[in-house]
Design an enzyme around this catalytic site. Structure first.
Site, PDB file in Angstrom:
ATOM      1  N   GLU A  69     -33.539  18.389 -11.288  1.00 33.35           N
ATOM      2  CA  GLU A  69     -35.127  18.574 -12.400  1.00 33.35           C
ATOM      3  C   GLU A  69     -34.931  20.184 -11.990  1.00 33.35           C
ATOM      4  O   GLU A  69     -34.439  20.559 -11.425  1.00 33.35           O
ATOM      5  CB  GLU A  69     -36.389  17.841 -11.699  1.00 33.35           C
ATOM      6  CG  GLU A  69     -36.989  17.960 -13.329  1.00 33.35           C
ATOM      7  CD  GLU A  69     -38.708  17.524 -12.833  1.00 33.35           C
ATOM      8  OE1 GLU A  69     -38.971  16.619 -11.730  1.00 33.35           O
ATOM      9  OE2 GLU A  69     -39.488  18.048 -13.634  1.00 33.35           O
ATOM     10  N   ARG A 295     -31.824  10.665   2.207  1.00 31.57           N
ATOM     11  CA  ARG A 295     -32.000  12.301   1.968  1.00 31.57           C
ATOM     12  C   ARG A 295     -31.435  13.482   3.815  1.00 31.57           C
ATOM     13  O   ARG A 295     -31.211  12.842   5.009  1.00 31.57           O
ATOM     14  CB  ARG A 295     -33.604  12.462   2.516  1.00 31.57           C
ATOM     15  CG  ARG A 295     -33.762  12.460   0.946  1.00 31.57           C
ATOM     16  CD  ARG A 295     -35.277  12.560   1.151  1.00 31.57           C
ATOM     17  NE  ARG A 295     -35.511  14.268   0.774  1.00 31.57           N
ATOM     18  CZ  ARG A 295     -36.025  13.967  -0.758  1.00 31.57           C
ATOM     19  NH1 ARG A 295     -35.608  13.573  -1.355  1.00 31.57           N
ATOM     20  NH2 ARG A 295     -36.097  15.461  -0.463  1.00 31.57           N
ATOM     21  N   LYS A 305     -38.850  21.221  -3.125  1.00 27.71           N
ATOM     22  CA  LYS A 305     -38.658  21.884  -4.232  1.00 27.71           C
ATOM     23  C   LYS A 305     -40.388  22.018  -4.038  1.00 27.71           C
ATOM     24  O   LYS A 305     -40.154  23.150  -4.318  1.00 27.71           O
ATOM     25  CB  LYS A 305     -38.408  21.177  -5.443  1.00 27.71           C
ATOM     26  CG  LYS A 305     -36.219  22.324  -5.508  1.00 27.71           C
ATOM     27  CD  LYS A 305     -36.239  21.337  -7.463  1.00 27.71           C
ATOM     28  CE  LYS A 305     -35.803  20.190  -7.405  1.00 27.71           C
ATOM     29  NZ  LYS A 305     -35.598  19.416  -8.406  1.00 27.71           N
TER      30      LYS A 305
HETATM   31  P1  ATP Z   1     -37.579  18.052  -3.993  1.00 24.28           P
HETATM   32  O1  ATP Z   1     -38.128  16.604  -3.572  1.00 24.28           O
HETATM   33  O2  ATP Z   1     -36.432  18.869  -3.329  1.00 24.28           O
HETATM   34  O3  ATP Z   1     -38.044  18.060  -5.373  1.00 24.28           O
HETATM   35  P2  ATP Z   1     -35.957  16.257  -6.074  1.00 24.28           P
HETATM   36  O4  ATP Z   1     -35.334  14.877  -5.573  1.00 24.28           O
HETATM   37  O5  ATP Z   1     -37.406  16.055  -6.965  1.00 24.28           O
HETATM   38  O6  ATP Z   1     -36.188  17.294  -4.492  1.00 24.28           O
HETATM   39  P3  ATP Z   1     -34.246  16.475  -7.162  1.00 24.28           P
HETATM   40  O7  ATP Z   1     -33.913  17.902  -8.755  1.00 24.28           O
HETATM   41  O8  ATP Z   1     -34.775  15.231  -8.734  1.00 24.28           O
HETATM   42  O9  ATP Z   1     -34.776  17.107  -7.036  1.00 24.28           O
HETATM   43  O10 ATP Z   1     -32.873  15.967  -7.096  1.00 24.28           O
HETATM   44  C1  ATP Z   1     -31.615  15.949  -8.299  1.00 24.28           C
HETATM   45  C2  ATP Z   1     -30.753  14.551  -7.080  1.00 24.28           C
HETATM   46  O11 ATP Z   1     -30.706  15.600  -5.198  1.00 24.28           O
HETATM   47  C3  ATP Z   1     -31.406  13.805  -6.712  1.00 24.28           C
HETATM   48  O12 ATP Z   1     -30.569  13.154  -6.626  1.00 24.28           O
HETATM   49  C4  ATP Z   1     -32.070  14.035  -5.415  1.00 24.28           C
HETATM   50  O13 ATP Z   1     -32.166  12.033  -4.753  1.00 24.28           O
HETATM   51  C5  ATP Z   1     -30.599  14.824  -4.598  1.00 24.28           C
HETATM   52  N1  ATP Z   1     -31.571  14.803  -3.264  1.00 24.28           N
HETATM   53  C6  ATP Z   1     -32.865  16.463  -3.402  1.00 24.28           C
HETATM   54  N2  ATP Z   1     -33.073  16.182  -1.793  1.00 24.28           N
HETATM   55  C7  ATP Z   1     -32.849  15.353  -1.764  1.00 24.28           C
HETATM   56  C8  ATP Z   1     -32.129  15.691   0.415  1.00 24.28           C
HETATM   57  N3  ATP Z   1     -33.017  16.828   0.751  1.00 24.28           N
HETATM   58  N4  ATP Z   1     -30.485  15.482   0.494  1.00 24.28           N
HETATM   59  C9  ATP Z   1     -30.406  14.372  -0.341  1.00 24.28           C
HETATM   60  N5  ATP Z   1     -29.880  14.101  -1.580  1.00 24.28           N
HETATM   61  C10 ATP Z   1     -31.507  14.900  -1.794  1.00 24.28           C
END
Ligand code: ATP
Ligand code: MG
Length: 597
Positions: A69, A295, A305
């Site tokens: 996102e 994760r 984020k």
């Molecule tokens: P955040 O929680 O930091 O905002 P998010 O999951 O909302 O992260 P996205 O932009 O939606 O951020 O993430 C894109 C991809 O990255 C998703 O498939 C998510 O599962 C993966 N992702 C995000 N954080 C991690 C992490 N700590 N370890 C592994 N994969 C991750």
């Protein structure tokens, strides 16, 4: 998105606030194999893909996607997902795309789209295509009409808090909305008017009609569309209704031909909804399958984020690319080689159990890679004058300058040598001299002989102090017979120290870093990670002196300051060096302690 908005399942439900689940869990734990040091061992995801290929599922095709996102910069956790997505596809000759999950106009910006694409390239991965969920808004709208027409969705006019409360929880029944059984025609009419912009945000939403008593909270009539009047960075003002994550994600995967939709564990409970949506649409596509893994999280830092954004907004760091940040932009400025990051992501493997990795384990890979490639240089961070009283002068009275050829990298003879000037006008680290040497202090003190790295053996003879009695200069003699640093009579010294010749030096500023968060698990005690900020996470040293060649280090390049660590030249500010990591392998020490325990 605020808590209590219609798509928020109630307290007690697995998912946390927001259209997307946020990771509350505490985890642990390309191909461009060129992006990583070594090929990946297989993991449960690739075993699954292998099985699909053997069984002819998806006609043997493999297609993955990384779906960020664009509401912030990528962090080290995302690097794990990116590596997993790309390496999985590439190890089977498949492709991996980037798809921006741009379904919330209020939080998304072009700046984030651009930084995300740049960071993925920096890691060494090249998406086959860059797609946007917003390109599918019309198709998603049509499919929503299809659900409504089949009595599988309805417009709910209750507010978000009411919907959340009615969702119930484990062991608590859900309450059906009074609008649940409204006529299809009424929902069709209201949904069209929602799109036309007739209603305020929160006035109504579109919900799937599934099962208000399901054990899976995500199946208790999840919200598919909400009204948002914000300006979208790509579709501008064309839409005022936006699909939720759950409505956009699986369908976008299907439209693009994704075969394996890899995501993190918090989406595990969404999988039945992912499948329900696809099952109930007239898809001309094969149905992708969602696969979840743990994760990546580390001690002493945060990978969220939302939390990182707060740190930027509150000014506790200098920005998204502050070298203390676990963002890819921050780690780049700090001097982390991208292949150290992807190699680490491969080496830790892929799990379905959350755990938290010691940050030292990542630093160990960074150190290992930098040790192999970084050129050695001398710099004195906290200088004290060292004057050689018997240093010769030329016939015209000027001091003699000697030049030493010093090895650039003992790990790599091809890197050759460089010429470093030596005179009697030197600086050394002030902590390398002691007026009253404590026991086991083997460095310089009056009457003791030490080696100046690659140059001569010197013996301190006296000191010059200021009015307060502080040592401001050390006087010493050198032994002309020891050129290169060895005594012909074979006598030994206990210490070798780095030095810089003052007339040939270049001024530097060095930024030394410590953990951004003092606590191993930031926010564990109070729920607010900022409470655990380490107030001393950065120490800025001005007045450092480095050997002349350090003036030529290009921004972004990493060198080893001998005895001090690896330092990255700042890309914008000449003369500023960030300490990437120190030389000591703290991870090895931690492992030894763990083995003993
Ligand atoms: P955040 O929680 O930091 O905002 P998010 O999951 O909302 O992260 P996205 O932009 O939606 O951020 O993430 C894109 C991809 O990255 C998703 O498939 C998510 O599962 C993966 N992702 C995000 N954080 C991690 C992490 N700590 N370890 C592994 N994969 C991750
Ligand atoms: Mg998330």
């Amino acid at each position: 998105m605020t808590a209590g908005s219609p798509e928020t399942p109630s307290a007690g439900a697995t998912p946390s606030a927001g259209a997307k689940p946020s990771a509350g869990a505490k985890p642990s734990a390309g191909a461009k194999p060129a992006a990583t040091e070594r090929p990946a061992a297989s993991d449960f995801i690739r075993e699954r893909v292998q099985r699909d290929i053997e069984q002819g599922t998806f006609g043997g095709r493999v297609q993955t996607r990384f779906p960020p996102e664009p509401n912030g910069y990528l962090h080290i956790g995302h690097a794990k997902a990116i590596t997993q997505d790309f390496v999985t596809a590439e190890s089977f000759g498949g492709i991996c795309n980037v798809r921006f999950d741009d379904t919330n106009p209020d939080t998304e910006e072009v700046e984030f789209v651009e930084s995300i694409l740049a960071d993925i390239e920096w890691l060494g991965f090249h998406p086959a295509n860059v797609f946007y969920a917003s390109d599918y808004f019309e198709q998603l709208y049509d499919w929503a009409l299809h659900l409504i027409s089949n009595n599988l969705a309805y417009v709910d006019e209750q507010d978000g808090d009411t919907i959340s409360a009615q969702r119930g929880g484990y062991g608590r029944p859900g309450i059906e909305s009074p609008y649940r059984d409204r006529p299809v025609a009424e929902s069709l009419d209201l949904f069209a008017r929602m799109r036309a912009g007739e209603f305020d945000e929160g006035a109504m939403c579109l919900r799937a009609k599934i099962d208000m008593q399901s054990d899976n909270m995500w199946l208790r009539d999840p919200v598919l569309y909400r009204i948002r009047h914000g300006h979208h960075h790509r579709t501008h003002d064309a839409w005022v209704i936006y699909p939720t994550y759950d409505w956009a994600h699986g369908q976008s995967d299907a439209i693009e031909g994704v075969t394996h939709s890899i995501c993190t564990l918090e989406f595990d409970s969404h999988r039945p909804l992912y499948d329900w949506c696809l099952d109930n649409l007239p898809l001309p596509y094969e149905q992708p399958q969602q696969i979840e893994f743990a994760r990546l999280e580390f001690t002493h830092t945060v990978t969220s984020k939302r939390r990182l954004k707060k740190m930027v907004a509150e000014g506790v760091v200098d920005g998204w690319d502050d070298p203390r940040m676990p963002t890819l932009a921050g780690l780049r400025r700090r001097g982390y080689p991208p292949s150290a990051i992807t190699t680490f992501c491969v080496e830790i493997g892929t799990a379905r159990t959350n755990a938290r990795h010691a940050i030292e384990s990542l630093e160990a890979v960074v150190r290992r890679q930098l040790n192999a490639v970084a050129q050695r240089r001398m710099a004195v961070l906290r200088p004290i004058k060292l004057t050689l009283t018997n240093w010769p002068t030329n016939d015209d009275g000027t001091p003699v300058v000697e030049w030493f050829d010093l090895t650039n990298n003992p790990e790599n003879p091809d890197d050759g040598t460089r010429r470093v000037a030596f005179t009697g006008n030197l600086v050394i680290e002030s902590e390398d001299f002691a007026l009253d040497p404590p026991p086991k202090f083997f460095r310089l003190s009056v009457g003791r002989e030490v080696r100046l790295r690659g140059a001569y053996l010197v013996t301190a003879t006296d000191v010059v102090t200021d009015d307060d009695g502080n040592v401001v200069e050390v006087l010493a003699t050198y032994d002309p017979e020891t050129r290169g640093g060895d005594a012909p009579d074979g006598r030994k010294v206990k210490s070798t120290m780095h030095w810089v010749s003052v007339p040939h030096s270049t001024p530097l500023t060095a930024a030394l870093y410590d953990r951004l968060f003092a606590a191993e698990v930031p926010g564990e005690a109070t729920g607010e990670s900022l409470d655990d900020l380490n107030p001393n996470s950065r120490e800025l040293l001005t007045g450092c002196l480095g050997e002349a060649s350090l003036a030529d280090v290009e921004g972004g390049q990493v060198v080893q300051f001998e005895r001090l660590g690896y330092f990255a030249a700042d890309p914008d500010q000449p003369g500023l060096f960030h300490r990437t990591v120190g030389l000591k392998d703290e991870w090895a020490a931690i492992q030894r302690r763990q083995q003993k325990a």
